[in-house]
Design a protein around this motif. Structure first.
Motif, PDB file in Angstrom:
ATOM      1  N   GLU A 226       0.837  -1.025  -0.109  1.00 50.65           N
ATOM      2  CA  GLU A 226       0.025  -0.010   0.089  1.00 50.65           C
ATOM      3  C   GLU A 226       0.855   1.068   0.000  1.00 50.65           C
ATOM      4  O   GLU A 226       2.033   1.208   0.295  1.00 50.65           O
ATOM      5  N   GLU A 227       0.334   2.512  -0.325  1.00 49.77           N
ATOM      6  CA  GLU A 227       1.055   3.716  -0.362  1.00 49.77           C
ATOM      7  C   GLU A 227       1.756   4.024   0.762  1.00 49.77           C
ATOM      8  O   GLU A 227       2.773   4.528   0.977  1.00 49.77           O
ATOM      9  N   ASP A 228       1.159   3.483   1.996  1.00 48.09           N
ATOM     10  CA  ASP A 228       1.590   3.986   3.353  1.00 48.09           C
ATOM     11  C   ASP A 228       2.889   2.983   3.816  1.00 48.09           C
ATOM     12  O   ASP A 228       3.556   3.131   4.876  1.00 48.09           O
ATOM     13  N   GLY A 229       3.425   2.104   2.875  1.00 47.68           N
ATOM     14  CA  GLY A 229       4.268   1.173   3.183  1.00 47.68           C
ATOM     15  C   GLY A 229       3.789  -0.343   3.820  1.00 47.68           C
ATOM     16  O   GLY A 229       4.460  -1.052   4.336  1.00 47.68           O
ATOM     17  N   SER A 230       2.538  -0.004   4.071  1.00 47.45           N
ATOM     18  CA  SER A 230       1.818  -1.497   4.737  1.00 47.45           C
ATOM     19  C   SER A 230       1.457  -2.323   3.647  1.00 47.45           C
ATOM     20  O   SER A 230       1.436  -2.322   2.672  1.00 47.45           O
ATOM     21  N   ASN A 231       1.217  -3.761   4.302  1.00 46.40           N
ATOM     22  CA  ASN A 231       0.810  -4.761   3.750  1.00 46.40           C
ATOM     23  C   ASN A 231       1.738  -5.219   2.535  1.00 46.40           C
ATOM     24  O   ASN A 231       1.434  -5.346   1.222  1.00 46.40           O
ATOM     25  N   VAL A 232       3.071  -5.398   2.858  1.00 47.48           N
ATOM     26  CA  VAL A 232       3.989  -5.768   2.000  1.00 47.48           C
ATOM     27  C   VAL A 232       3.975  -7.132   1.493  1.00 47.48           C
ATOM     28  O   VAL A 232       3.601  -8.163   2.300  1.00 47.48           O
ATOM     29  N   GLU A 233       3.913  -7.188   0.276  1.00 44.29           N
ATOM     30  CA  GLU A 233       3.892  -8.872  -0.583  1.00 44.29           C
ATOM     31  C   GLU A 233       5.177  -9.068  -1.193  1.00 44.29           C
ATOM     32  O   GLU A 233       5.870  -7.917  -1.837  1.00 44.29           O
ATOM     33  N   VAL A 234       5.878 -10.246  -1.182  1.00 40.97           N
ATOM     34  CA  VAL A 234       7.106 -10.384  -1.924  1.00 40.97           C
ATOM     35  C   VAL A 234       6.502 -11.310  -3.236  1.00 40.97           C
ATOM     36  O   VAL A 234       5.792 -12.244  -3.237  1.00 40.97           O
ATOM     37  N   LEU A 235       6.536 -10.666  -4.353  1.00 43.20           N
ATOM     38  CA  LEU A 235       5.745 -10.993  -5.592  1.00 43.20           C
ATOM     39  C   LEU A 235       6.390 -12.162  -6.281  1.00 43.20           C
ATOM     40  O   LEU A 235       6.250 -12.828  -7.217  1.00 43.20           O
ATOM     41  N   GLY A 236       7.891 -12.022  -6.163  1.00 37.52           N
ATOM     42  CA  GLY A 236       8.803 -13.115  -6.674  1.00 37.52           C
ATOM     43  C   GLY A 236      10.180 -12.784  -6.128  1.00 37.52           C
ATOM     44  O   GLY A 236      10.434 -11.710  -5.790  1.00 37.52           O
ATOM     45  N   ASN A 237      11.014 -13.895  -6.195  1.00 36.92           N
ATOM     46  CA  ASN A 237      12.229 -13.946  -5.788  1.00 36.92           C
ATOM     47  C   ASN A 237      13.226 -14.855  -6.436  1.00 36.92           C
ATOM     48  O   ASN A 237      12.762 -15.392  -7.324  1.00 36.92           O
ATOM     49  N   ASN A 238      14.446 -14.882  -6.263  1.00 39.51           N
ATOM     50  CA  ASN A 238      15.461 -15.406  -6.804  1.00 39.51           C
ATOM     51  C   ASN A 238      15.613 -14.750  -7.991  1.00 39.51           C
ATOM     52  O   ASN A 238      16.069 -15.641  -9.046  1.00 39.51           O
ATOM     53  N   PHE A 239      15.813 -13.576  -8.380  1.00 35.68           N
ATOM     54  CA  PHE A 239      16.283 -12.837  -9.304  1.00 35.68           C
ATOM     55  C   PHE A 239      17.692 -12.582  -9.135  1.00 35.68           C
ATOM     56  O   PHE A 239      18.190 -12.692  -7.788  1.00 35.68           O
ATOM     57  N   ARG A 240      18.304 -12.186 -10.049  1.00 35.99           N
ATOM     58  CA  ARG A 240      19.705 -11.514  -9.725  1.00 35.99           C
ATOM     59  C   ARG A 240      19.875 -10.293  -9.744  1.00 35.99           C
ATOM     60  O   ARG A 240      20.195  -9.629  -8.634  1.00 35.99           O
ATOM     61  N   ASN A 241      19.479  -9.369 -10.819  1.00 36.47           N
ATOM     62  CA  ASN A 241      19.352  -7.705 -10.318  1.00 36.47           C
ATOM     63  C   ASN A 241      18.433  -7.269 -11.536  1.00 36.47           C
ATOM     64  O   ASN A 241      18.733  -6.755 -12.294  1.00 36.47           O
ATOM     65  N   PRO A 242      17.221  -7.429 -11.037  1.00 35.67           N
ATOM     66  CA  PRO A 242      15.996  -6.709 -11.817  1.00 35.67           C
ATOM     67  C   PRO A 242      16.320  -5.054 -11.489  1.00 35.67           C
ATOM     68  O   PRO A 242      16.361  -4.618 -10.586  1.00 35.67           O
ATOM     69  N   TYR A 243      16.088  -4.355 -12.645  1.00 37.63           N
ATOM     70  CA  TYR A 243      16.414  -2.963 -12.508  1.00 37.63           C
ATOM     71  C   TYR A 243      15.163  -2.254 -12.128  1.00 37.63           C
ATOM     72  O   TYR A 243      15.305  -1.184 -11.338  1.00 37.63           O
ATOM     73  N   GLU A 244      13.968  -2.431 -12.777  1.00 39.28           N
ATOM     74  CA  GLU A 244      12.721  -1.797 -12.648  1.00 39.28           C
ATOM     75  C   GLU A 244      11.750  -2.567 -12.718  1.00 39.28           C
ATOM     76  O   GLU A 244      11.708  -3.754 -13.681  1.00 39.28           O
ATOM     77  N   LEU A 245      10.443  -2.522 -12.330  1.00 40.80           N
ATOM     78  CA  LEU A 245       9.149  -3.183 -12.470  1.00 40.80           C
ATOM     79  C   LEU A 245       8.452  -2.253 -13.408  1.00 40.80           C
ATOM     80  O   LEU A 245       8.355  -1.175 -13.152  1.00 40.80           O
ATOM     81  N   ALA A 246       7.775  -3.035 -14.262  1.00 38.20           N
ATOM     82  CA  ALA A 246       6.745  -2.394 -15.051  1.00 38.20           C
ATOM     83  C   ALA A 246       5.375  -3.031 -14.607  1.00 38.20           C
ATOM     84  O   ALA A 246       4.988  -4.247 -14.835  1.00 38.20           O
ATOM     85  N   VAL A 247       4.285  -2.067 -14.485  1.00 41.95           N
ATOM     86  CA  VAL A 247       2.892  -2.700 -14.263  1.00 41.95           C
ATOM     87  C   VAL A 247       2.110  -2.146 -15.389  1.00 41.95           C
ATOM     88  O   VAL A 247       1.820  -1.153 -15.470  1.00 41.95           O
ATOM     89  N   ASP A 248       1.273  -3.225 -15.943  1.00 40.80           N
ATOM     90  CA  ASP A 248       0.411  -2.622 -17.140  1.00 40.80           C
ATOM     91  C   ASP A 248      -0.947  -2.462 -16.473  1.00 40.80           C
ATOM     92  O   ASP A 248      -1.288  -2.481 -15.281  1.00 40.80           O
ATOM     93  N   SER A 249      -1.766  -1.838 -17.135  1.00 41.40           N
ATOM     94  CA  SER A 249      -3.049  -1.583 -16.615  1.00 41.40           C
ATOM     95  C   SER A 249      -3.985  -2.632 -16.239  1.00 41.40           C
ATOM     96  O   SER A 249      -4.911  -2.403 -15.612  1.00 41.40           O
ATOM     97  N   TYR A 250      -3.735  -3.845 -16.542  1.00 42.69           N
ATOM     98  CA  TYR A 250      -4.540  -5.073 -15.938  1.00 42.69           C
ATOM     99  C   TYR A 250      -3.905  -5.343 -15.009  1.00 42.69           C
ATOM    100  O   TYR A 250      -4.600  -6.486 -14.479  1.00 42.69           O
ATOM    101  N   GLY A 251      -2.715  -5.378 -14.362  1.00 47.97           N
ATOM    102  CA  GLY A 251      -2.143  -5.696 -13.201  1.00 47.97           C
ATOM    103  C   GLY A 251      -1.354  -6.663 -13.523  1.00 47.97           C
ATOM    104  O   GLY A 251      -0.659  -7.158 -12.612  1.00 47.97           O
ATOM    105  N   GLY A 252      -0.675  -6.822 -14.953  1.00 47.28           N
ATOM    106  CA  GLY A 252       0.330  -7.699 -15.126  1.00 47.28           C
ATOM    107  C   GLY A 252       1.618  -6.888 -14.859  1.00 47.28           C
ATOM    108  O   GLY A 252       1.920  -5.942 -15.039  1.00 47.28           O
ATOM    109  N   LEU A 253       2.833  -7.814 -14.426  1.00 51.47           N
ATOM    110  CA  LEU A 253       3.888  -7.456 -14.018  1.00 51.47           C
ATOM    111  C   LEU A 253       5.259  -7.865 -14.963  1.00 51.47           C
ATOM    112  O   LEU A 253       5.182  -9.003 -15.304  1.00 51.47           O
TER     113      LEU A 253
END
Length: 1019
Positions: free
Chosen positions: A236-263
C-alpha cells in the motif's frame, strides 16, 4: 528486425548548430567513423551515431554540464524531467573521482519554450544520503528516492521545488553504493506501489530498523530462509501490507505494471554468460538464479542441467522455476516500462520498452501470448554506434513522448566508472516540439482525461482525484469503460475501489468477452474481496482462456481450503501438455498445501493419470503421494531416456519417508534403460541413508563400475568416501570426456591419495597431448601431494617445454602453490624460460609480499607512463593481439569455447566495454571489479588456504571458483577465516610486462570480441 531511418537530418547535425530544429538549414553530413575518439565524446556529435526507428525522431534534450551520470529518471505532470545523478558512484573504487562532500543531486530539468531542449535546471535536493541513488518517482507532492540502505520520501508541501520534509520508508537494505540494491518505485493501476531490489539487497527493514513481515507472516530477509536473492514487492502507499511477488532474481532494475495488473521486468545474468532475460512476473514464483533447495550457484552440478549455459543459468530444468519471457543474450538490462500511450507508432502501443546499455540500444519487446504465458520479439527503437551510449532508463512524458537517460560512459557494470563528467537525456517522438498538455487534474473532467496518460505523475494525480470522489466518479468511469483498452482497465480498478460497488465492477470484469479483463477481474477479487475470492474463482476455473486459468491458479496459492483444493484439481485437469507457464502456475498454487491440493486432483483422475498430462503434474507438485507415482513413471517400460534426468531431478524437490528406499530399489530393477536408471538413482540417494546399512553400500559399490565417468558415479564416491576407487578415478581423469567432471575427479583422486598414479603417468611414454590435459586437470588442486608433484616435475626438466609451462600455470593457481613457485623464483631454481608464466601468476597472489615482488624477476616497464587518452586513438593489429591474448588472458577467461572459466567471460566484451574502458580494466583492474567476482582468501583450520570468488553460500558451506576454473566446496566448520580481498583477482600490472605496442594490439583484438546476434533464440 526493424529497419532504421538513416537519412533524417537529425542524424547529420554539426557541432555548432545541433540545438537548432532539423527543419532549418540543411547541415553537412558528418561521418561518425571519421571522428576521433575525443570528438565522438562531444555532445554536438551525440546524434550523429544514432540509428532511429522509422516514424520517430531523436533529439538531445540535455547534456553535460547541465547534468552528469544520470542513474534514473522521472517526469512530473508538468513535463519536467527529474534526474538522480550518480557522480559519487563507488568513489571507494574510483580514486580519480573528485568526491563531492555535498553528496549527489536530484535535478529538475525543464523545457520552457517547447523546442524539445532543456533550458533551465534546478537542484531539488543534494545530500550524501542519496549518493548513487538508483530510483526516483514523482507522485504529486511526494518524491520517492531508492538508495540502499534506505527508501526516502521527500514531500514538497508548497510546490516550491524545495522538500519540506524527508522521511525514511524502508531501511537496512543491502547494496550500499551498489547497483544490486533497491530500485525505483512505480504506482500501479490498483493504487498500490511496486518496486524491486537486486540480490545484494538481502532484506527489508522498516524506518525503526525492524524486519518487515509480509502479509503472509514471512520475514523479508534472505537469512530467514523463505526468500532468496533479488525480490519484487507490492505494498500500500503508506508502506503497509508488503508482499513478495517473486524472488531468486539476480538484479532486476525496475518493475513495469500494465493497466490490467500484469508485472514485467528485466534481469541481469552473471556477467558474460549471455543469459540476460525479460520476465513476466508470475506472482509468488521462484525465478531460478540460485538453486531453490541448496542456494548453490547455477554452476554447481545437478542432475539434468541444460548444456546451454544461458538456460542452465536460471535452473530452467528444475520443477518450480518460472520460465523466461525472453532471453536476450549478453547485456546489462536497465529501465523498463509498458508503453500505454499513443504518440509513438502503433506497433509499440501496449508493448515493453527497455534500456539496454550493454548493447548501446533502446528496444521494444513485441509480446505475444503463448498458452498461459508469453513470447516476444525485439524491435530496436534507438541504437548507437557510439559505445559510450549507455541508456539506463526510459520514461513517458505527459505528451506520450519517450525520454531516455544516458549514463554515458566507456563501460557498464562492475565497480568502475570511466567518466564522471558526462551524461545525456534524449527525447524520442514523431516530431521535435515538446508541449505537454496542461490538464486540471483536480476536477473530475480533467482527471478522467489524465487517467489515460502513460505519464506516472499525471496518472497518479488523476487516479487519486477520481478515487476521492467515490461514487460521484462513476459517470466518468463508465464513459472510460466504453472506450475499451487500457482506459477501461484503469476505470475498472477505480470502480472496484468504491466500497459499495466493488462486487459490481469485479463481476463486470469477470464476465467480459475479452480475456484481459477477466484476468484483471481475478486480480481485483484477490485484492479487494479476500473472504469471497473462492466464489469468484469458481466462475472462471473452466474459462476457455489459459491466461485466465493461470491467474485463477495463482489466486489459490494462500487459501488452503478443501474448496480451493477442488478448484485446483479442476484447473489441473485443463492443463495442456507443454505449457510450462500453466504447469508452474499450478505448482505455485499448490506449493504451500501440496498434499491437500494434489489429493483432490488424484481423487478426480483416479488410476487414469499415467498420461503426458498427468506425468507433468506429478513431476511438478511437491506432494508426498507423488513420490511413488514418479517412481512408476520411471519404471514404465515406455519411459524415454530423455525424460529420466528430469524425473530423477524431481526427487530432490519431494519429501516422502520411503523416497530413498524407492531410489535404492531401482538398482535391482530390470528395465530397457536399467543402466541409465541405476546411474541417476545412485546420484539421488542421500548419504545418511546409505551409511545406515553396509548392505546399501555394497549394493551401490556393485553398481559403480557400470556407471563410471558419470556425475552420479563421482557423487556416490564422494558421499561414501570410497577410497578404493582410485584406479577408476584415475581412468576418468585420463580418458574422461567431460572436462569439468575430470577436474572434479582429479581433486577427489588427490584427496584419496592417488598421487602415485598421476606421477607414473607423467613419467610414462604416454603422448604429450594426454599429459597436457592431465596437468590441466590439476589446475587449482591445492592438495599438498599435488603441489609437490608439480614442483618435482618442473625441476626435473624431464617434461617438454609446453608441459612444464602448463605445470607452472597449475602451480600458480593456488595459494599454497604460489608459495612454492615464488620460492623457486627466489632461489633461482625455476627454468628461466618459464619466468614470465610464473610471474604472471604470482602478480595476482593474495600474499602482498609475493604480488609486490614478483615482477622484479622480469625486465618490466614499471616506469612506463601510459596515457589512456592517447592510447585510444591508436589502431592496433588484432591478429597479433590474439597472440597476446593467448599468453595473458586465456588462463582466466573464456571467449567462445576457448579459455578457462574463472574471470568474466569475454565473448562479448567488445560490445560491453569501450576501448578506453578496456585499457582502464587492464591497467587498473582493482578499480573495476565486476559484482560477483570480488576475491576472498579462505584460511582453513588445517592451515591450508584457498583464493577465489564465492559462487554460492549455504548454511553449511561456501563454494569458491578458483584460478584454473576449479570449484571447491568448503565446509564452514573447516574455515578459520574468510577475508575479502582489497584488490581484484585479475592480475595487477599486466601493462608493465608487455610493450605498449602489445597492449594496443591486445585491446584491438578485445574490441573484436562481439556477439553478432541480437538475441539468443533460447525459448
Amino acid at each position: 528486425m526493424n529497419r532504421f531511418s538513416k537519412n533524417c537530418p537529425l542524424l547529420l547535425l554539426l557541432s555548432l548548430t545541433f540545438f537548432n530544429s532539423c527543419k532549418e538549414e540543411t547541415k553537412p553530413i558528418v561521418d561518425y567513423a571519421t571522428l576521433s575518439e575525443s570528438e565522438k565524446r562531444n555532445p554536438e556529435n551525440a546524434l550523429v551515431s544514432m540509428e532511429v526507428a522509422d516514424g520517430l525522431q531523436l533529439g538531445l534534450f540535455a547534456s553535460e554540464p547541465m547534468l552528469t551520470n544520470p542513474t534514473n529518471m522521472a517526469i512530473d505532470a508538468k513535463g519536467r524531467i527529474w534526474i538522480c545523478e550518480g557522480t559519487n558512484y563507488r568513489s571507494f573504487a574510483n580514486p580519480e573521482i573528485s568526491y563531492d562532500n555535498k553528496g549527489d543531486r536530484i535535478l529538475i530539468l525543464e523545457d520552457t519554450d517547447g523546442d524539445g531542449k532543456a533550458d533551465t535546471q534546478k537542484v531539488f535536493y543534494q545530500g550524501q544520503d542519496i549518493n548513487a541513488a538508483l530510483g526516483i518517482v514523482v507522485l504529486g507532492n511526494k518524491v520517492i528516492v531508492s538508495d540502499s540502505p534506505n527508501v526516502l520520501v521527500f514531500t514538497d508541501e508548497d510546490g516550491d521545488d524545495v522538500p519540506d520534509s524527508k522521511e525514511v520508508l524502508f531501511s537496512g537494505i543491502g547494496g550500499v553504493d551498489h547497483d544490486h540494491g533497491v530500485h525505483a518505485f512505480v504506482f500501479g493501476p490498483d493504487g498500490r506501489l511496486y518496486f524491486n531490489q537486486g540480490n545484494n539487497g538481502k532484506r527489508l527493514l522498516d524506518k525503526d530498523g525492524n524486519t518487515v513481515i509480509d502479509i503472509y507472516g514471512d520475514k523479508i530477509d534472505v537469512e530467514d530462509g523463505k526468500y532468496q536473492e533479488g525480490m519484487a514487492f507490492r505494498m500500500e502507499e503508506d508502506g503497509s501490507n508488503v508482499e513478495v511477488l517473486g524472488n531468486n532474481f539476480r538484479n532486476p532494475y525496475e518493475l513495469a505494471v500494465d493497466s490490467y495488473g500484469g508485472l514485467w521486468q528485466s534481469d541481469n545474468d552473471d556477467d558474460g554468460n549471455r543469459g540476460t532475460r525479460i520476465n513476466f512476473v508470475m506472482e509468488y514464483g521462484n525465478y531460478g538464479y540460485k538453486d531453490l533447495l541448496t542456494r548453490q550457484n547455477w554452476r554447481e552440478r545437478r542432475t539434468g542441467w541444460n548444456d546451454a549455459i544461458p538456460k542452465r543459468h536460471w535452473h530452467l530444468n528444475d520443477p518450480g522455476t518460472v520460465p523466461n519471457l525472453l532471453q536476450t543474450g549478453s547485456g546489462s538490462p536497465c529501465g523498463i516500462l509498458i508503453y500505454e500511450d499513443n504518440l509513438l507508432p502503433q506497433k509499440y502501443h501496449n508493448q515493453l520498452i527497455h534500456a539496454e546499455p550493454g548493447h548501446n540500444v533502446v528496444r521494444s519487446y513485441i509480446v505475444n501470448e503463448e498458452g498461459a504465458g508469453y513470447g516476444a520479439k525485439i524491435e530496436n527503437l534507438v541504437k548507437s554506434k557510439d559505445d559510450w551510449f549507455r541508456p539506463d532508463d526510459v520514461t513517458v512524458a505527459p505528451d506520450g513522448s519517450l525520454f531516455i537517460s544516458d549514463w554515458y560512459d566507456g563501460g557498464v557494470g562492475g565497480h568502475k566508472a570511466e567518466d564522471t563528467e558526462r551524461g545525456r537525456i534524449y527525447r524520442l517522438a514523431p516530431e521535435e516540439n515538446y508541449e505537454p498538455a496542461k490538464l486540471d487534474l483536480t476536477t473530475g473532467e480533467g482527471a478522467a482525461k489524465g487517467l489515460l496518460s502513460n505519464n506516472m505523475d499525471v496518472f497518479y494525480q488523476s487516479w487519486h482525484t477520481l478515487h476521492a470522489m467515490g461514487e460521484k466518479a462513476e459517470p466518468y468511469l463508465k464513459d472510460l469503460i466504453t472506450k475499451g483498452g487500457t482506459s477501461k482497465a484503469r476505470a475498472l480498478w477505480l470502480g472496484a475501489k468504491i466500497p459499495a460497488k466493488t462486487k459490481d465492477y469485479i463481476q463486470l470484469a469477470l464476465t467480459d468477452t475479452d480475456e484481459k479483463y477477466r484476468t484483471q477481474g481475478i486480480r481485483m477479487a484477490r485484492y479487494l474481496t479476500k473472504d469471497a475470492v473462492e466464489g469468484y474463482l469458481e466462475k472462471v476455473v473452466n474459462d476457455v482462456s489459459p491466461q485466465v486459468r493461470r491467474e485463477a491458479a495463482i489466486a489459490l496459492t494462500h487459501l488452503g481450503t478443501p474448496k480451493a483444493a477442488e478448484l485446483w484439481a479442476t484447473l489441473a485437469q485443463d492443463y495442456e501438455v507443454g505449457d510450462r507457464w500453466y504447469l508452474e502456475a499450478l505448482g505455485i498454487a499448490s506449493d504451500k498445501y501440496p498434499d491437500m491440493y494434489f489429493k483432490a486432483w488424484k481423487d478426480k483422475v483416479g488410476t487414469d493419470w499415467m498420461n503426458e498430462k498427468g506425468k507433468d503434474i506429478v513431476w511438478r507438485t511437491r506432494a508426498s503421494e507423488s513420490v511413488p507415482m514418479l517412481a512408476q513413471m520411471i519404471a514404465n517400460d515406455e519411459v524415454s531416456e530423455k525424460e529420466l534426468p528430469s524425473y530423477f531431478r524431481a526427487f530432490n524437490f519431494k519429501e516422502n519417508s520411503e523416497k530413498n528406499n524407492i531410489l535404492l530399489s531401482f538398482l535391482n530393477q530390470k528395465h530397457p534403460l536399467s543402466q541409465e536408471i541405476k546411474t541417476y538413482a545412485v546420484g539421488q540417494l542421500d548419504a545418511d541413508f546409505l551409511n545406515e546399512s553396509q548392505r546399501n553400500i555394497r549394493t551401490v559399490k556393485n553398481i559403480l563400475p557400470n556407471i563410471k565417468g558419470t556425475p552420479e558415479w563421482l557423487m556416490a564416491i564422494k558421499k561414501l568416501n570410497f577410497k578404493d576407487q582410485n584406479e577408476a578415478l584415475f581412468d576418468v581423469v585420463i580418458n574422461g570426456n567431460d572436462e569439468t567432471l575430470r577436474k572434479e575427479t582429479a581433486t577427489v583422486l588427490f584427496h584419496f591419495g592417488g598421487t602415485e598414479l598421476i606421477d607414473a603417468y607423467l613419467k610414462s611414454d604416454a603422448p604429450d597431448a594426454g599429459k597436457m590435459e592431465v596437468l590441466g586437470m590439476m589446475n587449482s588442486v591445492a592438495n599438498p601431494e599435488a603441489i609437490a608433484l608439480l614442483s618435482e616435475n618442473i625441476l626435473s626438466k624431464s617434461l617438454s617445454f609446453p608441459l612444464t609451462q602448463r605445470a607452472v600455470e597449475a602451480l600458480g593457481n593456488t595459494g599454497e602453490g604460489q608459495q612454492v613457485l615464488y620460492a623457486l623464483l627466489e632461489e633461482g631454481k625455476l627454468p628461466v624460460e618459464h619466468k614470465t608464466t610464473a610471474v604472471l601468476k604470482l602478480m595476482n597472489s593474495w600474499d602482498n609480499e609475493i604480488s609486490a615482488n614478483a615482477t622484479k624477476y622480469l625486465d618490466s616497464n614499471s616506469d612506463q607512463e601510459l596515457d589512456i587518452d592517447a592510447l585510444v586513438e591508436r589502431k592496433g593489429d588484432a591478429a597479433h593481439g590474439k597472440e597476446i591474448y593467448s599468453t595473458f588472458c586465456v588462463a582466466c577467461h573464456v571467449s567462445g569455447s576457448e579459455g578457462v572459466e574463472f574471470g568474466p567471460a569475454l565473448s562479448d566484451i567488445g560490445n560491453k566495454l569501450s576501448k578506453q574502458f578496456l585499457y582502464s580494466s587492464i591497467i587498473y583492474p582493482s578499480a573495476g571489479i565486476n559484482f560477483g567476482y570480488e576475491g576472498y582468501n579462505v584460511k582453513m583450520t588445517d592451515d591450508s588456504s584457498a583464493t577465489g570468488y564465492i559462487l554460492s553460500r549455504t548454511e553449511d558451506a561456501v563454494t569458491l571458483n578458483m584460478m584454473g576454473g576449479t570449484q571447491k566446496e568448503i565446509q564452514l566448520a573447516d574455515i578459520e577465516n574468510l577475508e575479502a580481498m582489497d584488490k581484484s583477482l585479475m592480475t595487477e600490472g599486466l601493462a608493465k610486462i608487455m610493450s605498449e605496442d602489445d597492449l594496443v594490439d591486445l585491446i584491438e583484438y578485445l574490441g573484436t570480441l562481439k556477439v553478432d546476434e541480437e538475441v539468443l533464440a533460447l525459448n
